[in-house]
Design a protein around this motif. Structure first.
Motif, mmCIF file in Angstrom:
data_model
loop_
_atom_site.group_PDB
_atom_site.id
_atom_site.type_symbol
_atom_site.label_atom_id
_atom_site.label_comp_id
_atom_site.label_asym_id
_atom_site.label_seq_id
_atom_site.Cartn_x
_atom_site.Cartn_y
_atom_site.Cartn_z
ATOM 1 N N ASP A 47 -36.393 31.709 48.998
ATOM 2 C CA ASP A 47 -35.991 32.857 49.446
ATOM 3 C C ASP A 47 -36.221 33.074 50.764
ATOM 4 N N LEU A 48 -35.396 33.279 51.764
ATOM 5 C CA LEU A 48 -35.901 33.398 53.252
ATOM 6 C C LEU A 48 -35.251 34.888 53.490
ATOM 7 N N PHE A 49 -35.862 35.792 53.452
ATOM 8 C CA PHE A 49 -35.481 37.081 53.921
ATOM 9 C C PHE A 49 -35.639 37.499 55.211
ATOM 10 N N LEU A 50 -34.357 37.725 55.873
ATOM 11 C CA LEU A 50 -34.622 38.357 57.153
ATOM 12 C C LEU A 50 -35.040 39.540 57.438
ATOM 13 N N TYR A 51 -36.160 39.883 57.989
ATOM 14 C CA TYR A 51 -36.726 41.295 57.989
ATOM 15 C C TYR A 51 -36.889 41.808 59.327
ATOM 16 N N ASP A 52 -36.933 41.118 60.418
ATOM 17 C CA ASP A 52 -37.091 41.675 61.711
ATOM 18 C C ASP A 52 -36.308 40.797 62.618
ATOM 19 N N VAL A 53 -35.654 41.561 63.575
ATOM 20 C CA VAL A 53 -34.626 41.174 64.505
ATOM 21 C C VAL A 53 -35.179 41.809 65.890
ATOM 22 N N ARG A 54 -35.650 41.120 66.877
ATOM 23 C CA ARG A 54 -35.857 41.845 68.190
ATOM 24 C C ARG A 54 -36.034 40.783 69.500
ATOM 25 N N GLU A 55 -35.831 41.387 70.598
ATOM 26 C CA GLU A 55 -35.579 40.620 71.853
ATOM 27 C C GLU A 55 -37.183 39.920 72.127
ATOM 28 N N ASN A 56 -37.134 38.616 72.644
ATOM 29 C CA ASN A 56 -38.370 38.231 73.015
ATOM 30 C C ASN A 56 -38.697 38.563 74.507
ATOM 31 N N LEU A 57 -39.222 39.495 74.744
ATOM 32 C CA LEU A 57 -39.526 39.903 76.279
ATOM 33 C C LEU A 57 -40.210 38.905 76.967
ATOM 34 N N GLU A 58 -41.130 37.972 76.287
ATOM 35 C CA GLU A 58 -41.692 37.065 77.393
ATOM 36 C C GLU A 58 -40.747 36.033 77.976
ATOM 37 N N LEU A 59 -39.410 35.987 77.072
ATOM 38 C CA LEU A 59 -38.655 34.904 77.784
ATOM 39 C C LEU A 59 -37.399 35.574 78.221
ATOM 40 N N ARG A 60 -37.542 36.824 78.655
ATOM 41 C CA ARG A 60 -36.598 37.592 79.431
ATOM 42 C C ARG A 60 -36.283 37.080 80.859
ATOM 43 N N SER A 61 -35.068 36.806 81.091
ATOM 44 C CA SER A 61 -34.884 36.389 82.492
ATOM 45 C C SER A 61 -33.810 37.367 83.328
ATOM 46 N N ASN A 62 -33.981 37.825 84.310
ATOM 47 C CA ASN A 62 -33.175 38.968 85.249
ATOM 48 C C ASN A 62 -31.991 38.190 86.204
ATOM 49 N N ASP A 63 -32.264 36.881 85.995
ATOM 50 C CA ASP A 63 -31.251 36.161 87.263
ATOM 51 C C ASP A 63 -29.768 36.028 86.836
ATOM 52 N N LEU A 64 -29.085 36.225 87.697
ATOM 53 C CA LEU A 64 -27.560 36.419 87.497
ATOM 54 C C LEU A 64 -26.632 34.778 87.893
ATOM 55 N N SER A 65 -26.042 34.553 86.962
ATOM 56 C CA SER A 65 -24.983 33.383 87.629
ATOM 57 C C SER A 65 -23.625 34.061 87.944
ATOM 58 N N THR A 66 -23.241 33.272 89.072
ATOM 59 C CA THR A 66 -21.766 33.879 89.593
ATOM 60 C C THR A 66 -20.892 32.761 89.639
ATOM 61 N N GLN A 67 -19.560 32.680 88.888
ATOM 62 C CA GLN A 67 -18.502 31.752 89.120
ATOM 63 C C GLN A 67 -17.520 32.233 89.571
ATOM 64 N N ARG A 68 -17.203 31.487 90.874
ATOM 65 C CA ARG A 68 -16.235 31.924 91.805
ATOM 66 C C ARG A 68 -14.712 31.687 91.035
ATOM 67 N N ARG A 69 -13.656 32.319 91.386
ATOM 68 C CA ARG A 69 -12.501 32.350 90.844
ATOM 69 C C ARG A 69 -11.570 32.173 91.949
ATOM 70 N N SER A 70 -10.206 31.776 91.749
ATOM 71 C CA SER A 70 -9.315 31.516 92.981
ATOM 72 C C SER A 70 -8.483 32.797 93.224
ATOM 73 N N ASP A 71 -8.885 33.915 92.383
ATOM 74 C CA ASP A 71 -8.025 35.250 92.549
ATOM 75 C C ASP A 71 -8.968 36.323 93.665
ATOM 76 N N GLY A 72 -10.157 35.603 94.171
ATOM 77 C CA GLY A 72 -10.799 36.458 95.051
ATOM 78 C C GLY A 72 -11.905 37.112 94.250
ATOM 79 N N THR A 73 -11.937 36.973 92.853
ATOM 80 C CA THR A 73 -13.017 37.458 92.049
ATOM 81 C C THR A 73 -13.978 36.654 91.528
ATOM 82 N N ALA A 74 -15.105 36.977 90.908
ATOM 83 C CA ALA A 74 -15.981 36.226 90.329
ATOM 84 C C ALA A 74 -16.602 36.624 88.961
#
Length: 203
Positions: A47-74
């Protein structure tokens, strides 16, 4: 994706357990309470009982990625959120054997050996959406669990404590992209800087 993670862990165990165990044990994700096993699970079982789900703060990254589009938005997207999924792993032997506690310890030992085989889950075992993740899924075994009070936990489960393993998988959860306007025109203002030379005072 949690269902995919459950399926992945079932694959991981079946591929690493000895054949005599892999062929006869069932793998369950039900709560290990006083009503275990449910009608759908026959013993012996893991039996594998999932008892806890939480963000791993040590691996948090605040970098943003931007993908340009042809309609003048990203499309602007934050990095995937790294989430720890913690499982409590228990072994449940058949009640018809002469020494069920011996089978329980033997089965749990084989489960421990199987889980310790990998520091990350092999790509070929990933199920569903997890197979599309670019970041490996690291795991940790036999570490201190997230249960603040194991005694209270087992009391809530019906008052029958069992030896258990703690197993944590860190997976990536994608965030939604946001559409943002692009700055495509630059306006430069040119001004004339005047420097006034002071005039000599009249004598």
């Amino acid at each position: 994706m949690i269902n995919d993670l459950d399926a992945t862990l079932a694959r991981l165990l079946r591929s690493n357990l000895p054949p005599e165990w892999a062929d006869q044990v069932q793998i369950s994700f039900a709560a290990p309470d006083s009503q275990f096993p449910p009608q759908s699970v026959a013993l012996p079982a893991i039996d594998l009982f999932l008892y806890d789900v939480r963000e791993n703060l040590e691996l948090r990254s605040n970098d943003l990625s931007t993908q340009r589009r042809s309609d003048g938005t990203a499309l602007q997207r934050r990095p995937p959120v790294r989430v720890d999924f913690s499982y409590l792993v228990t072994a449940w032997p058949s009640e018809s054997v002469a020494g069920p506690w011996e089978d329980e310890h033997r089965l749990l030992g084989e489960v421990m050996r199987a889980l310790l085989q990998h520091r990350t889950i092999p790509q070929e075992l990933l199920a569903g959406s997890l197979a599309l993740q670019e970041t490996p899924l690291p795991v940790s075994s036999l570490q201190a669990g997230r249960l603040h009070s194991p005694g209270e936990f087992w009391q809530a489960m019906g008052g029958k404590p069992k030896v258990a393993l703690h197993y944590t998988v860190t997976a990536s959860v994608e965030t939604d992209a946001q559409v943002v306007p692009l700055v495509i025109d630059k306006h430069l203002g040119v001004g004339i800087l005047r420097h006034e030379v002071p005039q000599p005072a009249a004598g």
